[in-house]
Design a protein around this motif. Structure first.
Motif, PDB file in Angstrom:
ATOM      1  N   THR A  25       0.844  -1.180   0.000  1.00 39.18           N
ATOM      2  CA  THR A  25       0.000   0.000   0.000  1.00 39.18           C
ATOM      3  C   THR A  25       0.884   1.235   0.000  1.00 39.18           C
ATOM      4  O   THR A  25       1.840   1.322   0.756  1.00 39.18           O
ATOM      5  CB  THR A  25      -0.891   0.018   1.263  1.00 39.18           C
ATOM      6  OG1 THR A  25      -1.633  -1.187   1.290  1.00 39.18           O
ATOM      7  CG2 THR A  25      -1.811   1.199   1.263  1.00 39.18           C
ATOM      8  N   LYS A  26       0.541   2.197  -0.811  1.00 45.66           N
ATOM      9  CA  LYS A  26       1.323   3.433  -0.860  1.00 45.66           C
ATOM     10  C   LYS A  26       1.038   4.239   0.393  1.00 45.66           C
ATOM     11  O   LYS A  26      -0.068   4.272   0.891  1.00 45.66           O
ATOM     12  CB  LYS A  26       0.982   4.227  -2.103  1.00 45.66           C
ATOM     13  CG  LYS A  26       1.374   3.485  -3.360  1.00 45.66           C
ATOM     14  CD  LYS A  26       1.357   4.371  -4.551  1.00 45.66           C
ATOM     15  CE  LYS A  26       1.738   3.519  -5.752  1.00 45.66           C
ATOM     16  NZ  LYS A  26       2.510   4.173  -6.707  1.00 45.66           N
ATOM     17  N   LYS A  27       2.091   4.887   0.878  1.00 46.61           N
ATOM     18  CA  LYS A  27       1.960   5.717   2.072  1.00 46.61           C
ATOM     19  C   LYS A  27       2.407   7.130   1.744  1.00 46.61           C
ATOM     20  O   LYS A  27       3.222   7.338   0.854  1.00 46.61           O
ATOM     21  CB  LYS A  27       2.826   5.173   3.201  1.00 46.61           C
ATOM     22  CG  LYS A  27       2.378   3.857   3.750  1.00 46.61           C
ATOM     23  CD  LYS A  27       3.187   3.502   4.966  1.00 46.61           C
ATOM     24  CE  LYS A  27       4.174   2.420   4.625  1.00 46.61           C
ATOM     25  NZ  LYS A  27       4.993   2.003   5.736  1.00 46.61           N
ATOM     26  N   ALA A  28       1.877   8.059   2.470  1.00 46.20           N
ATOM     27  CA  ALA A  28       2.292   9.454   2.376  1.00 46.20           C
ATOM     28  C   ALA A  28       2.549   9.947   3.787  1.00 46.20           C
ATOM     29  O   ALA A  28       1.964   9.439   4.747  1.00 46.20           O
ATOM     30  CB  ALA A  28       1.210  10.281   1.704  1.00 46.20           C
ATOM     31  N   THR A  29       3.416  10.925   3.902  1.00 46.63           N
ATOM     32  CA  THR A  29       3.713  11.517   5.208  1.00 46.63           C
ATOM     33  C   THR A  29       3.604  13.028   5.087  1.00 46.63           C
ATOM     34  O   THR A  29       4.101  13.615   4.131  1.00 46.63           O
ATOM     35  CB  THR A  29       5.129  11.126   5.676  1.00 46.63           C
ATOM     36  OG1 THR A  29       5.205   9.701   5.778  1.00 46.63           O
ATOM     37  CG2 THR A  29       5.449  11.736   7.031  1.00 46.63           C
ATOM     38  N   ILE A  30       2.930  13.627   6.067  1.00 46.81           N
ATOM     39  CA  ILE A  30       2.817  15.085   6.105  1.00 46.81           C
ATOM     40  C   ILE A  30       3.250  15.571   7.475  1.00 46.81           C
ATOM     41  O   ILE A  30       3.175  14.844   8.461  1.00 46.81           O
ATOM     42  CB  ILE A  30       1.386  15.578   5.810  1.00 46.81           C
ATOM     43  CG1 ILE A  30       0.372  14.971   6.786  1.00 46.81           C
ATOM     44  CG2 ILE A  30       0.997  15.308   4.375  1.00 46.81           C
ATOM     45  CD1 ILE A  30      -1.003  15.603   6.700  1.00 46.81           C
ATOM     46  N   VAL A  31       3.688  16.825   7.509  1.00 50.90           N
ATOM     47  CA  VAL A  31       4.016  17.493   8.765  1.00 50.90           C
ATOM     48  C   VAL A  31       3.072  18.678   8.878  1.00 50.90           C
ATOM     49  O   VAL A  31       3.011  19.529   7.984  1.00 50.90           O
ATOM     50  CB  VAL A  31       5.486  17.959   8.797  1.00 50.90           C
ATOM     51  CG1 VAL A  31       5.778  18.706  10.086  1.00 50.90           C
ATOM     52  CG2 VAL A  31       6.422  16.771   8.628  1.00 50.90           C
ATOM     53  N   ILE A  32       2.322  18.714   9.976  1.00 52.16           N
ATOM     54  CA  ILE A  32       1.321  19.748  10.195  1.00 52.16           C
ATOM     55  C   ILE A  32       1.771  20.621  11.365  1.00 52.16           C
ATOM     56  O   ILE A  32       2.124  20.118  12.428  1.00 52.16           O
ATOM     57  CB  ILE A  32      -0.050  19.108  10.520  1.00 52.16           C
ATOM     58  CG1 ILE A  32      -0.494  18.221   9.353  1.00 52.16           C
ATOM     59  CG2 ILE A  32      -1.093  20.175  10.829  1.00 52.16           C
ATOM     60  CD1 ILE A  32      -1.673  17.329   9.675  1.00 52.16           C
TER      61      ILE A  32
END
Length: 115
Positions: A25-32
């Protein structure tokens, strides 16, 4: 001989046809930016709330940097939904302000300037 060739062809087609099923599964990472967090209780609240969201895989809140890092499955949740989930707990998330009702329910130490 024809049956052997037919069997091998069938196995090949079956294998190739299902190989995508096992793709990761593709994953994404964000910084908020979560400028309104104040303490360890804030960290726990945000992490626990986000881990309840479908598609969120990993969350860490850095109180000193006032940032929340989230790894998620973009097919199940997007960045805006993650920010709204943080807001629903009572904290600002980038450009989305904390929901007033949730913010007012936070302990005094978790409200802006409370620590």
């Amino acid at each position: 001989m024809k049956s052997i060739i037919f069997s091998l062809a069938f196995i090949f087609i079956a294998f190739v046809g299902t190989s995508n099923t096992f793709a990761p599964t593709k994953k994404a990472t964000i910084v908020i930016k979560t400028e309104s967090i104040q303490c360890g209780m804030c960290k726990e609240r945000i992490e626990e709330a986000l881990l309840q969201e479908k598609g969120v895989k990993y969350v860490t809140v850095d109180v000193d940097k006032k940032e929340t890092t989230v790894t998620f499955n973009p097919k199940k949740i997007d960045a805006d939904a993650i920010k709204k989930a943080i807001s629903a707990v009572g904290y600002d998330a980038d450009d989305i302000a904390a929901e007033t009702t949730a913010y007012e329910k936070l302990p005094t130490c978790c409200q802006k300037g409370g620590h």
